[in-house]
Enzyme design. Structure first.
Site, PDB file in Angstrom:
ATOM      1  CG  MET A 109     -15.720 -15.962  28.870  1.00  0.00           C
ATOM      2  SD  MET A 109     -14.617 -16.970  29.804  1.00  0.00           S
ATOM      3  CE  MET A 109     -14.210 -15.882  31.128  1.00  0.00           C
ATOM      4  NE  ARG A 352     -12.838  -5.992  37.761  1.00  0.00           N
ATOM      5  CZ  ARG A 352     -13.676  -6.283  36.804  1.00  0.00           C
ATOM      6  NH1 ARG A 352     -13.766  -7.503  36.357  1.00  0.00           N
ATOM      7  NH2 ARG A 352     -14.447  -5.368  36.290  1.00  0.00           N
ATOM      8  NE  ARG A 591      21.796   5.012  14.754  1.00  0.00           N
ATOM      9  CZ  ARG A 591      20.943   5.347  15.711  1.00  0.00           C
ATOM     10  NH1 ARG A 591      20.870   6.610  16.117  1.00  0.00           N
ATOM     11  NH2 ARG A 591      20.178   4.454  16.276  1.00  0.00           N
ATOM     12  NE  ARG A 646      26.987   2.910  14.235  1.00  0.00           N
ATOM     13  CZ  ARG A 646      25.744   2.537  13.928  1.00  0.00           C
ATOM     14  NH1 ARG A 646      25.266   1.416  14.435  1.00  0.00           N
ATOM     15  NH2 ARG A 646      24.992   3.268  13.150  1.00  0.00           N
ATOM     16  CD  GLU A 776      26.778  -4.071  14.913  1.00  0.00           C
ATOM     17  OE1 GLU A 776      25.602  -3.670  14.860  1.00  0.00           O
ATOM     18  OE2 GLU A 776      27.748  -3.392  14.552  1.00  0.00           O
ATOM     19  CB  SER A 795      28.069  -0.980  22.856  1.00  0.00           C
ATOM     20  OG  SER A 795      26.732  -0.536  22.760  1.00  0.00           O
ATOM     21  N   GLY A 797      24.739  -4.390  20.042  1.00  0.00           N
ATOM     22  CA  GLY A 797      23.862  -3.817  19.023  1.00  0.00           C
ATOM     23  C   GLY A 797      22.774  -4.840  18.762  1.00  0.00           C
ATOM     24  CB  THR A 798      19.914  -5.870  20.823  1.00  0.00           C
ATOM     25  OG1 THR A 798      19.375  -4.560  21.018  1.00  0.00           O
ATOM     26  CG2 THR A 798      20.739  -6.266  22.016  1.00  0.00           C
ATOM     27  CG  ASN A 799      18.244  -2.384  16.566  1.00  0.00           C
ATOM     28  OD1 ASN A 799      17.604  -2.771  17.532  1.00  0.00           O
ATOM     29  ND2 ASN A 799      18.341  -1.116  16.229  1.00  0.00           N
ATOM     30  CG  ASP A 800      23.090  -5.010  12.537  1.00  0.00           C
ATOM     31  OD1 ASP A 800      22.554  -5.533  11.542  1.00  0.00           O
ATOM     32  OD2 ASP A 800      23.581  -3.866  12.529  1.00  0.00           O
ATOM     33  CE1 TYR A 883      25.862   2.033  27.132  1.00  0.00           C
ATOM     34  CE2 TYR A 883      27.781   1.428  28.428  1.00  0.00           C
ATOM     35  CZ  TYR A 883      27.193   1.695  27.207  1.00  0.00           C
ATOM     36  OH  TYR A 883      27.929   1.605  26.058  1.00  0.00           O
TER      37      TYR A 883
HETATM   38 MG    MG Z   1      24.381  -2.455  13.700  1.00  0.00          MG
END
Ligand code: MG
Ligand code: ADP
Ligand code: MG
Length: 911
Positions: A109, A352, A591, A646, A776, A795, A797-800, A883
């Protein structure tokens, strides 16, 4: 006097009325000028017009009611205090009009200096500056006055009236070359008077009016221009990149001018109270004698290191050092400052809490603890996981021989070297030959996705941090430099040019996604010191490395504070071992699909194609010992720590060759008259198993229910491996995790079979095997109370969960349109990168609450990629999980953030 019925809303604050907590209202610059004023530091008097006034102005195009009067009143008070009037022909008060938003937006600015000068007051300024001095002094004073006037016309013209800045610069260059010099100091009063005339003509030509001579008009126009600069294109772009809200507005500071251009005993400078790059103690800064304002950063003359001020003006130097120490003590942090010395008198113009590199953040936090200014909790609060992650990227081993040829935006960190290619197809080809490639484009688009996947790094000449290239690369964890605009890309000719050099397809370049720098040739890489420390090859107690010691100390504190355990996602013994060194307290996701790859594919084919009785059993029997050996290795590496395995999750046809390839093979073989019975059977199977939406098809628990013996074999392998470990004197703690469960009945069925096998295998070995599930599928989250009856742990599975929660097919959407969603602000960050608290997060919350209600003590964790994302870790802490689990390299980040989540009581400010 009786209170008035309506009191004007207060839009203007004197510096003595503000303080550093009022950044929302006064902007950072104004709030800190007020703070310094109240500390008794030498700040030129002035006042601040609030961000609210700016918001009102931007909303209506009009100054809000009462603002004009308040400005008038504050200006009058300022004039009284200074004993001068704005633009007075005899002895003018001059002011600067400076922008200053809540978040620093460097250079975005506008600021106008020397407001109040006109054809008359320039003379008065010269007379006052000469102060009755002799001939020399008055020559210098004239020079100073005209220099100040030409600066006003230049800044005012450019900022307030949109006169192209180059025209002024061009005129200045001409004046210098007429004089045969490159140094603006060689221009004398007459030259500058001539320059003022030239500037006025430029002004007239572009605006159709004379340069305004009325001081109050200058002031009003400058204030409006600063308001409007909030919506300048570059400011909008910057805010988008830095995720600064668009509606904050800027404050305007009106500050009495002090002059660093009054002669050799004057000057101006910038300084940091510590080195913002390394954090090292000691002052860092630049000083320029006989100069005003922006000259220091504009690089028109060479500055000198601040230390040299000691020789030039010891009194001011000592005073400055004292003030810097005072500021550090007061702000309890690294500060950066702007100051001006006017004829031996020091003035503070800005301070600052300073920006710093990731390394400096850790080092300084550690030092401030040593100095007793902050405690370890505060130190932990002052650093963050993003910084730690930056410190863990491999880095270029930069010797002096490597000079960057261009600099763009560090869009996705990392260091990558490779052969230059210009098309996605070429990237794929060369990568298939085992070459490391850098994909160079003007800007990427969704068609480049394959090339981006194949490339080691991505370099674009256009686009910022939210461009397609940047977003997709970050999502993939791939190094990317975007917007390197010095690079001229010519795709048809397969080359780019930069700094007069041509780089052809096949040449090697190196890009640094942290700094945005681009190098020609291959710059060698090495693991960072911080990684060496985590790996255990640098001992923090015995090396002289401030960064490693600071990281060690703060990590130790984070570990002491955190409630969340941190596990890792690891599929092999090697990964498990590394993660353990990085502090992992178990495996949250092992996996098993890679255990079906390589030379085991053949067994999987047999399993899938089995027709005759006994064939499938035979294939499974052959797989069993192989899997058992895999698990044994992992259990050994994780001795004593929990390992969540898994059961097989992806659709089985992923283990078979692709349809097209098979069809071609069969056709070719038939042509040659070869025996193709086996291939034909395979082809038929692949056709049979083809799915339109494999992510929503036969996978996860569904496989276990449909293919007899598959899960049973895996459960047996896990249990036998655990027993073997126990027999060998180790402690294995397996947790069997069933993927993609949506209904408790699915889990119950698998569980019943598994329990039988476990009981049979485990016997009296003392091994305990837990059975739980992934959450998931949204339905699982919503029926968590029922599912918990059959699960010892969840657990997430936050991707799915994100894919199915949003209905996004991750592989398709990220490259295709996320950039647009980010541009529109539909989300600020990809929900695959950082958990969507409101939607997907809500599913997690519901499942955690209802699961625990049904089964107190239910173990809760997360194994999606979000487990290593700083903001998501804070969320999982808040929700009360036990966890998080993340990739090995993210383990230290998660440990740090889990600690920070505890010390940050007042919400999570992760900016
Ligand atoms: Mg999955
Ligand atoms: P930015 O936010 O881009 O740093 P500033 O408002 O700080 O812009 O001003 C630009 C330059 O002008 C800085 O070097 C600053 O120190 C200088 N400056 C601003 N106000 C004054 C003043 N009243 N007297 C002298 N110099 C000033
Ligand atoms: Mg500044």
């Amino acid at each position: 006097m009786a209170a008035q019925e309506t009191v004007d809303h207060k839009y203007v604050y004197d510096f003595s009325e503000g303080n550093k907590e009022l950044k929302d209202l006064l902007g950072g610059k104004g709030a800190n000028l007020a703070e310094m004023t109240n500390l008794g530091l030498p700040v030129p008097p002035g006042f601040t017009i609030t961000t609210e006034a700016c918001q009102a102005y931007l909303a209506t195009g009009q100054q809000p009611d009462g603002l004009a009067g308040q400005i008038e009143a504050h200006l009058e008070a300022l004039e009284r205090e200074m004993g001068k009037r704005l633009g007075d022909p005899q002895d003018p008060l001059l002011v600067s009009v400076r922008s200053g938003a809540k978040f620093s937006m460097p250079g975005m600015m506008e600021t106008v200096l020397n407001v109040g000068l006109n054809d008359q007051s320039v003379q008065g300024l010269a007379r006052q500056a000469s102060g009755g001095g002799g001939q020399a002094a008055s020559g210098g004073a004239d020079r100073f006055a005209w220099d100040s006037y030409r600066r006003l016309i230049q800044m005012f013209g450019k900022t307030v009236c949109e006169v192209p800045g180059e025209e002024f610069e061009h005129a200045l260059d001409e004046a210098k070359s007429a004089k045969g010099t490159h140094n603006d100091l060689d221009l004398d009063a007459d030259d500058l008077r001539g320059l003022v005339d030239a500037y006025k003509k430029i002004f007239l030509k572009h605006t159709g009016r004379e340069f305004p001579q009325q001081p109050r008009e200058q002031l009003d126009l400058a204030i409006r221009a600063v308001f409007e600069s909030w919506n300048a294109e570059r400011a909008i772009l910057y805010r988008r990149q830095e995720r600064i809200p668009t509606d904050l507005g800027t404050a305007v500071n009106v500050v009495t001018m002090v002059f660093g251009n009054l002669g050799p005993d004057s000057g101006t400078g910038v300084a940091f109270t510590r080195d913002p790059a390394s954090g090292a103690q000691g002052i860092y800064g630049d000083y320029l004698a006989n100069a005003q304002g922006e000259d220091v950063v504009a690089g028109i003359r060479n500055t000198v290191p601040l230390q040299e001020l000691e020789q030039l003006d010891k009194t001011s130097y000592d005073q400055l050092l004292g003030i810097m120490a005072r500021l550090e003590e007061h702000y309890k942090d690294l500060c950066d400052i702007e100051f001006t010395i006017e004829r031996g008198k020091l003035w503070m113009l800005q301070t600052r809490v300073g920006k710093r590199t990731a390394a400096a953040a850790f080092v300084i936090a550690g030092q401030l603890v040593d100095e007793g200014l902050i405690d370890l909790d505060e130190a932990l609060h002052r650093v963050n996981g993003a910084q730690l992650a930056q410190l863990m990227f491999p880095r270029f081993q930069l010797d002096h021989e490597f000079q960057p040829v261009a600099k763009g935006i560090g869009a996705s960190p990392g260091a990558a070297s490779g052969t230059v290619v210009f098309t996605s197809a070429r990237a794929v080809e060369m990568a298939a030959e085992g070459k490391s490639v850098i994909l160079v484009r003007r800007e990427t688009n969704p068609d480049d996705l394959n090339g981006m996947i194949a490339a080691q790094g991505i370099l674009t000449s256009r686009g910022g941090k939210t461009s397609h290239a940047a977003v997709v690369a970050r999502g993939m964890g791939k190094t990317c430099v975007s917007g390197a605009d010095e690079i001229e890309v010519n795709v048809p000719a397969k080359r780019f040019t930069v700094a007069g050099q041509t780089v052809n397809e096949g040449d090697v370049v190196s890009i640094d996604g942290t700094t945005g720098k681009v190098y020609l040739g291959e710059v060698p890489v090495m693991p960072s010191e911080v990684v060496q420390y985590f790996e255990g090859s640098l001992d923090p107690e015995h090396i002289d490395n401030a960064l490693v010691r600071a990281v060690h100390r703060i990590m130790t504190h984070a570990d002491g504070k955190r409630r969340l355990a941190v596990r890792t996602n690891a599929d092999t013994g090697a990964d498990a071992a590394r993660a353990r060194r990085f502090g992992a307290e178990g495996i949250g996701l092992c996996r098993t699909e890679h255990m079906f790859l390589g030379d085991r594919r053949e067994l999987v084919e047999r399993l899938i194609l089995a027709r005759a009785p006994g064939e499938r059993e035979a294939a499974l029997e052959a797989l069993l010992p192989l899997q058992r050996a895999d698990f044994e290795e992992i259990f050994r590496e994780m001795d004593g720590l929990p390992v969540t395995v898994r059961l097989i999750d992806p659709p089985l046809h992923e283990f078979l060759p692709p349809l097209e390839q098979l069809a071609v093979n069969v056709a070719v073989a038939q042509e040659r008259g070869e025996d193709v019975a086996k291939e034909e059977a395979l082809l038929a199977a692949v056709r049979r198993m083809h799915e339109e939406n494999p992510m929503l098809g036969l996978r996860g628990v569904r496989l276990g229910l449909v293919i007899p013996g598959l899960f049973a074999m895996q459960v047996r392998a896990i249990a036998e491996a655990a027993v073997a470990c126990a027999r060998g004197g180790g402690v294995a703690k397996p947790e069997i995790m069933v993927p993609l469960v949506g209904a408790v009945q699915e889990l119950e069925t698998v569980r019943a079979e598994a329990e039988k096998i476990i009981a049979e295998v485990v016997g009296d070995s003392g091994v305990e095997v837990l059975i739980g599930t992934m959450i998931e599928v949204p339905r699982a989250a919503l029926t968590a109370g029922q599912i918990a009856e059959a699960a010892e742990f969840f657990s997430f599975g936050t991707n799915d969960l994100t894919q199915m929660g949003w209905g996004f097919s991750r592989d398709d959407v990220e490259g295709a349109f996320f950039w647009r969603y980010l541009e529109l602000g539909i989300f600020g960050i990809s929900p695959f990168e950082s958990i969507d608290r409101d939607g997907v997060g809500r599913l997690v919350r519901i499942a955690a609450e209802e699961g625990r209600a049904a089964r107190p003590g239910l173990k809760l964790g997360v194994c999606g990629e979000h487990g290593g994302d700083p903001d998501s870790v804070h969320f999982f802490h808040e929700v009360g999980l036990d966890y998080v689990s993340c990739s090995p390299f993210r383990v230290p980040v998660a440990r740090l953030e889990a600690g920070r989540a505890v010390v940050e009581t007042g919400g999570s400010d992760s900016r």
